[in-house]
Design a protein around this motif. Structure first.
Motif, PDB file in Angstrom:
ATOM      1  N   VAL A 173       0.944  -1.034  -0.029  1.00 30.32           N
ATOM      2  CA  VAL A 173       0.076   0.072  -0.126  1.00 30.32           C
ATOM      3  C   VAL A 173       1.011   1.337   0.012  1.00 30.32           C
ATOM      4  O   VAL A 173       0.636   2.266  -0.807  1.00 30.32           O
ATOM      5  CB  VAL A 173      -1.050   0.046   1.153  1.00 30.32           C
ATOM      6  N   VAL A 174       1.856   1.238   0.987  1.00 31.37           N
ATOM      7  CA  VAL A 174       2.788   2.597   0.878  1.00 31.37           C
ATOM      8  C   VAL A 174       3.666   2.727  -0.164  1.00 31.37           C
ATOM      9  O   VAL A 174       3.248   3.859  -0.827  1.00 31.37           O
ATOM     10  CB  VAL A 174       3.706   2.146   2.344  1.00 31.37           C
ATOM     11  N   LEU A 175       4.050   1.674  -0.882  1.00 30.47           N
ATOM     12  CA  LEU A 175       4.701   1.948  -2.045  1.00 30.47           C
ATOM     13  C   LEU A 175       3.666   2.310  -3.154  1.00 30.47           C
ATOM     14  O   LEU A 175       4.111   3.370  -3.939  1.00 30.47           O
ATOM     15  CB  LEU A 175       5.526   0.435  -2.295  1.00 30.47           C
ATOM     16  N   ALA A 176       2.634   1.702  -3.520  1.00 24.87           N
ATOM     17  CA  ALA A 176       1.838   2.030  -4.394  1.00 24.87           C
ATOM     18  C   ALA A 176       1.434   3.310  -4.137  1.00 24.87           C
ATOM     19  O   ALA A 176       1.486   4.119  -5.078  1.00 24.87           O
ATOM     20  CB  ALA A 176       0.534   0.966  -4.464  1.00 24.87           C
ATOM     21  N   ALA A 177       1.146   3.787  -3.017  1.00 27.46           N
ATOM     22  CA  ALA A 177       0.363   4.912  -2.847  1.00 27.46           C
ATOM     23  C   ALA A 177       1.267   6.072  -3.151  1.00 27.46           C
ATOM     24  O   ALA A 177       0.969   7.091  -3.797  1.00 27.46           O
ATOM     25  CB  ALA A 177      -0.214   5.101  -1.395  1.00 27.46           C
ATOM     26  N   SER A 178       2.589   5.945  -2.684  1.00 26.02           N
ATOM     27  CA  SER A 178       3.493   6.852  -2.772  1.00 26.02           C
ATOM     28  C   SER A 178       4.136   7.093  -4.267  1.00 26.02           C
ATOM     29  O   SER A 178       4.171   8.297  -4.821  1.00 26.02           O
ATOM     30  CB  SER A 178       4.897   6.586  -1.934  1.00 26.02           C
ATOM     31  N   ARG A 179       4.123   5.906  -5.084  1.00 30.16           N
ATOM     32  CA  ARG A 179       4.242   6.159  -6.474  1.00 30.16           C
ATOM     33  C   ARG A 179       3.284   7.000  -7.087  1.00 30.16           C
ATOM     34  O   ARG A 179       3.547   7.825  -7.955  1.00 30.16           O
ATOM     35  CB  ARG A 179       4.304   4.831  -7.077  1.00 30.16           C
ATOM     36  N   ILE A 180       2.077   6.901  -6.803  1.00 35.26           N
ATOM     37  CA  ILE A 180       0.902   7.290  -7.387  1.00 35.26           C
ATOM     38  C   ILE A 180       0.943   8.686  -7.063  1.00 35.26           C
ATOM     39  O   ILE A 180       0.921   9.712  -8.030  1.00 35.26           O
ATOM     40  CB  ILE A 180      -0.493   6.932  -6.890  1.00 35.26           C
ATOM     41  N   LEU A 181       1.494   9.343  -6.023  1.00 36.05           N
ATOM     42  CA  LEU A 181       1.318  10.704  -5.498  1.00 36.05           C
ATOM     43  C   LEU A 181       2.446  11.328  -6.237  1.00 36.05           C
ATOM     44  O   LEU A 181       2.470  12.504  -6.465  1.00 36.05           O
ATOM     45  CB  LEU A 181       1.493  10.833  -4.019  1.00 36.05           C
TER      46      LEU A 181
ATOM     47  N   MET D 114      -5.053   0.647   6.687  1.00 36.01           N
ATOM     48  CA  MET D 114      -4.879   1.309   5.575  1.00 36.01           C
ATOM     49  C   MET D 114      -4.773   2.816   5.412  1.00 36.01           C
ATOM     50  O   MET D 114      -4.110   3.494   4.733  1.00 36.01           O
ATOM     51  CB  MET D 114      -6.315   1.088   4.726  1.00 36.01           C
ATOM     52  N   LEU D 115      -5.498   3.384   6.356  1.00 37.58           N
ATOM     53  CA  LEU D 115      -5.347   5.006   6.352  1.00 37.58           C
ATOM     54  C   LEU D 115      -4.049   5.121   7.213  1.00 37.58           C
ATOM     55  O   LEU D 115      -3.175   6.084   6.451  1.00 37.58           O
ATOM     56  CB  LEU D 115      -6.528   5.406   7.416  1.00 37.58           C
ATOM     57  N   GLY D 116      -3.441   4.576   7.730  1.00 40.91           N
ATOM     58  CA  GLY D 116      -2.125   4.614   8.335  1.00 40.91           C
ATOM     59  C   GLY D 116      -1.075   4.330   7.081  1.00 40.91           C
ATOM     60  O   GLY D 116      -0.093   5.124   6.970  1.00 40.91           O
ATOM     61  N   GLY D 117      -1.567   3.106   6.304  1.00 41.51           N
ATOM     62  CA  GLY D 117      -0.677   3.214   4.888  1.00 41.51           C
ATOM     63  C   GLY D 117      -0.595   4.443   4.090  1.00 41.51           C
ATOM     64  O   GLY D 117       0.327   4.584   3.829  1.00 41.51           O
ATOM     65  N   ILE D 118      -1.838   4.909   3.826  1.00 38.52           N
ATOM     66  CA  ILE D 118      -1.790   5.988   3.171  1.00 38.52           C
ATOM     67  C   ILE D 118      -0.969   7.206   3.791  1.00 38.52           C
ATOM     68  O   ILE D 118      -0.380   7.858   3.206  1.00 38.52           O
ATOM     69  CB  ILE D 118      -3.409   6.705   3.081  1.00 38.52           C
ATOM     70  N   PHE D 119      -1.105   7.402   5.021  1.00 34.02           N
ATOM     71  CA  PHE D 119      -0.350   8.414   5.566  1.00 34.02           C
ATOM     72  C   PHE D 119       1.005   8.308   5.446  1.00 34.02           C
ATOM     73  O   PHE D 119       2.024   9.121   5.050  1.00 34.02           O
ATOM     74  CB  PHE D 119      -0.491   8.384   7.400  1.00 34.02           C
ATOM     75  N   ILE D 120       1.613   6.957   5.720  1.00 29.94           N
ATOM     76  CA  ILE D 120       2.795   6.720   5.475  1.00 29.94           C
ATOM     77  C   ILE D 120       3.453   6.780   3.921  1.00 29.94           C
ATOM     78  O   ILE D 120       4.550   7.292   3.614  1.00 29.94           O
ATOM     79  CB  ILE D 120       3.489   5.253   5.934  1.00 29.94           C
TER      80      ILE D 120
END
Lengths: 280, 107, 671, 211
Positions: A173-181, D114-120
């Motif tokens: 999740v972290v990787l994917a989200a940060s790439r999108i951002l 998941m919200l934590g994941g978005i934060f990170i």
């Protein structure tokens, strides 16, 4: 005395340590370096040497553990029971590991051609398969009791699997989200993060409400969200980051800029020159 | 086990889910006002720095207090918890404010 | 705990077939073999291990001290090079503070807190084991820099920037210092949270806070100091480490940073640390002095409140270590004032000890001698401390041997002597036999004389202007004579330590021929003396109900109509005999050890090769999760007994248990 | 940091005393609050370090850009909102498990994680963009202090996520029963604390203008 398991692991260990020595020497070390664990310097490529050596030592440690403690050693069990061999308690079918392993191997092969990241992904998959498969094979015949075998396996593997799975899920999740951002524009990132959060929150509320009708809806939405994040992440990785402008070196006090003001002062910057600058 | 029953008893004092949602909405609203201070032109009073800082600090303390009291249940729980946490917090504030003063940070 | 007849954790199978399917990985079952020391969660065993390890590092730190004194015995000493000298005095300080005094105090805290409040164990027995293993891992890590790190840290124990930076300390010593102290810090933090909860939550019925022995109170204050002070040093150490490992800019003035930040962070921790060192010793002598004066402690509540006051005020005086660093006149004034005020509660304590002894029937046992010695020596150290509160005087004294003299009088005279007294006092409770009094007195007098010979002259040397941390000095400054005296004194101290170890050995050898000490050899006052010596594994047969402070004393003594103290019961009548059955104890576990083993690996990884971090992290994670998934109570330990509260203690049948275990493993091997 | 997890995973230890505790409160919760009190001094030290250094620029053109030059307040505001909402879902998870509503518990635990994941994820984005804009970790005291402070906070959040996911798996396997609600509460305390720290950081580090 020396069980099959011991011979297997010890063999692997000796092989790996020898490989480490050879590697440490051939990658540019001298004779004393690899043998003295790099004490006197002279090991060529450190990381590879370190990994090989580490794995070798771990294998040897496992071998010794097996000999000293005989944890659920089928050979011992067989001796104890006066039979030739302990049969696996269930037929070794229905395992997905071969398939996953093959996928991992294929990924490695593709990675060799394409790039290192893909190769490492494949390597990790193969490694995981090797460990899980070995543990399954061992626990299948550890004792004569399937229930006990399963409990054994879980006792050893659950402390590894649970956090690993949790961490992996979050990492994705972290990787994917940060790439999108990183792929989105500056304002786009704000919108994307906000929308993602609201959607997750919304699905959470739906899922937690006790109306049973929601089940399918929630499942569907979750899948859509998952695919969107993952797919978006992959796409964004391939597409690359947006262009960033290096902030011009500080000349005088200036605060609270939000990106668009940067270009206005571009002329008193000096390092700006080596960066392509155009966003608008 | 004594603690479990205790927790269960205390659970009855806890706010309802809807109350939690209301608190969260209030927190979100305060956060929104905080963010507005950044866009100085949106609200004219925030053009004054000391007013901005003062109101930001007040809003921060309110948010901090609400999360600690309601989400962390300090309001409904044993006062010993509050004392322990507040002790650490107060000590931290005191010690570091003194240390920063020694650097003449506030000047 | 006895090994149960059913060896198997997994109950579904036929027991005959699935004989101990997990050897080492199965839950340890207790007893006294090496496995049981590695897996124990018993606060008493953990306390003993802390004590043994602390004494080991006392020897290490002592050897370092002797090296320093040999180097300085005469002008132009050449035993150590300047570089090695820097490493030796740094590691001497770090070892003595973090690896000797603190863990020795932790040994007392672990062993005695549950006994003094009438509990069976601490609140989190497995976390307690974790604290010990993490600490010892950190201690070994810290000292391993001699071997693998290119030498010890060489920046002084407070490691001021910029001395600690890569420019002035390029070897790995400082990295080992930072990571080693971070690891031991984690241990102390876990332990402090654990003991605070123990004291607050695990007290016997009727044991109100103000009926607790002064020692327990002082240890409680110490744990609060640890809880709040350790995060500060943690921050400082992380900043230092990031500077050194990742090129951060926290202490590099060239890049606009302020090296004073380190000093502030270090001393915000460092001054409470002084009280962390001294308060346990204060607590110990507050138990010894009333016992051997045959009077209750004078002004119990003053004692307790002055301890608490010291704990609070200890936070407001840190910058008196920094008077010459240019912190500005206002700061100097404020910290000078607060430093003078903190002398007040300390003075209250000293007066109370004296008042306790006043008019008492004094018995000068070795423990009492050490306690009185502590009061006297600490008073000297405290008085020289007040001279530092005066900023102008301090400006002259800073970085001279006067400071060395002062803090050794406080830490050695106040801290170590008290802890030594505690050893003599509680030795019979822990090991079931007394320490020899003759050798003990010899130990005391040689130590006291050696101590004064070593550190007394340093006052003079400091006022003469001899600066600290210099590796040698030239003849002709008048330093020769007193340095020689100090060096001779240091060997007298060494001799006294040898006497102590000889005494330990001799007393143990002679013990079988001497009468057993019984539960209460000193006619003492607190709860631990009502149970047999050595303490049975389950501590109390029955948790006592507390009706007054000095509960145990009041069970033995009452008053007649003229208010004279009279004996109302013999020890045998009121003591517990340790024969309880049906006591439920927490099961041992290996996971704290596994978890702790990962941390030094992460440390080595940060310094040498990040792959080791991965391995260490995996080990730590595995330890944590295996621990979380393992039930606190071993389901199988109760297997035969049907109900939860069965008795599994076994002082008398440990041998049986060991034999049984041997049988099991032999069986495995032969089969 | 290790201790947070230990305290959380050690929750089972509280069952030892059959006679209850002297204060009548749970050992684990008391230990957790003590730990959080201690954490105040940890974050206090890091925040003070940043405050002291926030305008310290290094010499030379490449070292002069400090974090306040490149703050992206709109984005950080969204991040703060995300973390704030995760506190809500955390408390709802606790509320659900005390009712014995396991599906809802799992839903909230997962949502929180998941919200934590978005934060990170947002923090990774923020760090990357700051570095791209010229604020390197080693460039000046301000940037070192900024990354260290927010990085420590991020590590705390990440550990919290792993704990939440573990609770989720445990619940899925039926091991997280109603009587274990205290475990959720302990993890929740940790999570809210991390949120509270961010409330502080958001105001003091990001919003208060530097002049």
């Amino acid at each position: 005395m020396f069980t099959t398991g011991f011979k297997f692991f010890f063999g692997i260990g000796v092989g790996l340590v020898t490989a480490a020595m050879l590697y440490g020497y051939t990658s540019g070390g001298n004779w004393t370096g690899p043998v003295s664990l790099g004490w006197k310097e002279g090991v060529g490529e450190h990381i590879g040497y370190g990994i090989l050596l580490l794995l070798g030592v771990v294998a040897m440690a496992i071998a010794c553990t097996l000999v000293f403690f005989r944890d659920a050693d089928p050979a011992d069990q067989a001796d104890y029971m006066g039979v030739d061999d302990i049969e696996p308690t269930q037929p070794v079918t229905g395992s997905f590991w071969p398939v996953v392993g093959a996928f991992g191997a294929a990924t490695m092969a593709v990675g060799l051609v394409l790039n290192t990241a893909v190769f490492i992904t494949g390597l990790v998959i193969v490694g995981v398969v090797a460990i899980e498969w070995m543990m399954d094979a061992w626990s299948d015949r550890a004792t004569g009791d399937p229930e006990a075998n399963r409990a054994l396996r879980n006792r050893i593997m659950a402390p590894i699997e649970i956090p690993a799975a949790g961490a992996a899920a979050v990492a994705v999740v972290v990787l994917a989200a940060s790439r999108i951002l990183l792929n989105a524009s500056k304002n786009g990132a704000v919108v994307v993060a906000g929308v993602l959060a609201v959607v997750i929150l919304g699905i959470g509320f739906l899922a937690a409400s006790d109306k049973k009708i929601n089940r399918n809806l929630v499942a569907g939405l979750s899948v859509v969200l998952g695919v969107a994040i993952l797919g978006g992440g992959v796409w964004a990785t391939v597409d690359g980051e947006r262009e960033f402008h290096e902030h011009e070196p500080h000349g005088e006090e200036d605060h609270a800029d939000d990106g668009s003001t940067e270009d206005d002062h571009a002329d008193d910057g000096s390092t700006e020159a080596d960066h392509g600058e155009d966003e608008e | 086990m004594a603690e479990t029953t205790l927790v269960e008893e205390q659970a009855h004092d806890h706010p309802s889910d809807w109350a939690y949602v209301k608190i969260a909405l209030l927190l979100a609203a305060i956060t929104a006002v905080e963010v507005l201070t950044y866009f100085e032109s949106a609200i004219t009073v925030f053009e004054n720095n000391s007013v901005t800082i003062a109101s930001l600090m007040v809003m921060m303390v309110v948010k901090f207090y609400m999360v600690a009291m309601y989400f962390m249940h300090l309001k409904h729980d044993n006062p010993l918890f509050t004392r322990l946490f507040a002790g650490g917090l107060a000590l931290a504030v005191a010690v570091y404010v003194i240390a920063l003063s020694a650097f003449e940070f506030w000047a | 705990m006895a090994v149960t007849e059913d060896p198997l954790a997994l109950t579904t199978g036929d027991a005959a077939i699935v004989e101990r399917p997990l050897g080492v990985l199965t839950r340890p079952q207790g007893g006294n073999g090496w496995r049981d020391w590695l897996s124990t969660v018993d606060h008493k065993k953990i306390g003993i291990m802390y004590g043994v390890a602390a004494m080991f590092f006392f020897i290490v730190g002592g050897i370092e001290a002797l090296l320093i004194r040999v180097q300085l015995a005469a002008p132009n000493g050449s035993v150590l090079s300047a570089d090695i000298y820097n490493q030796v005095f740094t590691m001497h300080g770090v070892t003595m503070i973090f690896l000797f005094i603190m863990p020795l105090a932790a040994a007392f805290a672990n062993y005695l807190i549950p006994l003094q409040i009438g509990a069976r164990d601490v609140a989190f027995p497995r976390l307690n084991a974790l604290s010990f293993w993490v600490w010892i891992g950190g201690a070994i890590f810290l000292n391993s820099s001699w071997i693998v790190g290119g030498g010890g840290a060489d920046c002084g124990w407070f490691c001021y920037s910029p001395n600690s930076g890569l420019a002035f300390s390029p070897s790995h010593g400082v990295d080992f210092y930072a990571i080693g102290l971070l690891i031991t810090g984690i241990a102390s933090l876990v332990s402090s949270a654990n003991l605070i909860v123990t004291v607050l939550n695990m007290r016997a019925p009727g044991m109100t806070l103000f009926r607790m022995p002064v020692l327990t109170w002082m240890l409680l204050v110490t744990q609060f100091l640890l809880l709040f002070a350790l995060p500060v040093i943690t921050v400082a150490l992380f900043l230092l480490l990031f500077d050194r490992l990742f090129g951060a800019q926290f202490f590099n003035p060239e890049m606009g940073a302020d090296p004073l930040l380190w000093q502030h962070l270090f001393w915000i921790f460092g001054h409470p640390e002084v009280y962390i060192i001294i308060l346990p010793s204060f607590g110990i002598i507050s138990e010894i002095i009333p016992t051997f004066s045959r009077k209750p402690i004078f002004g119990y509540s003053f004692m307790v409140f002055s301890g608490i006051a010291i704990g609070f005020m200890g936070w407001g005086v840190w910058a008196h270590h920094m008077f010459v660093s240019g912190i500005g006149p206002l700061s100097v004034w404020a910290f000078s004032m607060s430093t003078m005020f903190i002398a007040v509660p300390t003075g209250v304590k000293i007066l109370n000890w004296l008042a306790t002894m006043w008019g008492g029937k004094l018995r000068f046992t070795t423990a009492m001698l050490f306690a009185v010695g502590t009061v006297a020596m600490f008073t000297i150290g405290g008085l020289s401390g007040v001279t530092h509160a005066l900023a102008p005087a301090d400006t002259q004294q800073t970085d001279t041997y006067y400071i060395i003299a002062h803090f050794h009088y406080v830490i050695f005279g106040g801290g170590v002597l008290g802890l030594m007294g505690g050893m003599y006092f509680w030795w019979p409770k822990v090991f079931g036999h007394m320490l020899n009094e003759t050798w003990g007195k010899l130990h005391f007098w040689t130590m006291l004389i050696g101590f004064n010979l070593t550190f007394g002259p340093m006052h003079i040397l400091g006022l003469q202007g001899m600066s600290r941390r210099i590796d040698t000095y030239s003849p002709g400054f008048g330093f020769e004579f007193w340095n020689l005296v100090a060096s001779i004194g240091s060997f007298v101290i060494a001799l006294s330590v040898i006497f102590f170890f000889f005494n330990v050995w001799k007393s143990r050898r002679d013990a079988p021929n001497l009468p057993a000490p019984g539960p209460d050899p000193w006619d003492a006052r607190s709860l631990e003396w009502m149970i047999p010596s050595p303490t049975p594994e389950h501590n109390f047969d029955e948790i006592p109900v507390i009706e007054s402070d000095d509960e145990w004393w009041h069970r033995k003594y009452g008053y007649d109509e003229n208010h004279n103290v009279v004996r109302v019961a013999t020890v045998e009548e009121v003591a517990q005999d340790g024969s309880a059955t049906g006591v439920h104890l927490p099961a041992p576990s290996f996971w704290p050890l596994v978890l702790a083993a990962g941390l030094p690996l992460i440390g080595y990884g940060l310094i040498f090769n990040l792959w080791l971090c991965v391995l260490g992290g995996l080990l730590t994670g595995l330890g944590m999760y295996a621990w979380a998934l393992e039930p606190v109570d071993d389901p199988d330990a109760d297997h035969d007994h049907g109900h939860d509260d069965h008795h599994d203690d076994d002082d008398d049948d440990t041998e049986g248990a060991e034999a049984e275990m041997a049988d099991v493993s032999a069986g495995d091997e032969e089969a | 940091m290790a201790t947070a997890t230990d305290a959380a995973v050690d929750t089972a230890d509280h069952g030892h005393d059959d006679h209850g505790t002297s204060t009548g409160i749970s050992n684990t919760k008391l230990a957790m609050w003590g730990f959080l009190g201690s954490e105040c001094l940890l974050f206090g030290g890091l925040i003070s370090t940043y405050l002291l250094y926030k305008t310290r620029r290094g010499p030379g053109p490449e070292n002069t850009v400090i974090p306040t030059d490149v703050f992206d307040i709109p984005f950080t505001s969204v991040s703060s909102f995300v973390l704030l909402m995760s506190s809500l879902t955390m408390v709802l998870a606790l509320s659900a498990i005390t009712r014995g509503d396991h599906p809802a518990t799992r839903a909230w635990l997962l949502t929180t994680a998941m919200l934590g994941g978005i934060f990170i994820g947002g923090q990774v984005y923020e760090f990357t963009s700051f570095i791209r804009e010229g604020v390197g970790y080693t460039h000046n005291p301000a940037s070192s202090a900024f990354y260290t402070l927010t990085g420590f906070h991020g590590v705390h959040v990440s550990l919290g996520i792993v704990m939440l996911m573990s609770l989720f798996v445990a619940s899925k396997q039926g091991k997280l029963r109603q009587e274990h609600s205290e475990t959720v509460e302990i993890v929740g305390l940790y999570w809210h604390f991390v949120d509270v720290v961010w409330i502080f950081i958001f105001t003091v580090i990001y919003l208060i203008p530097v002049d």
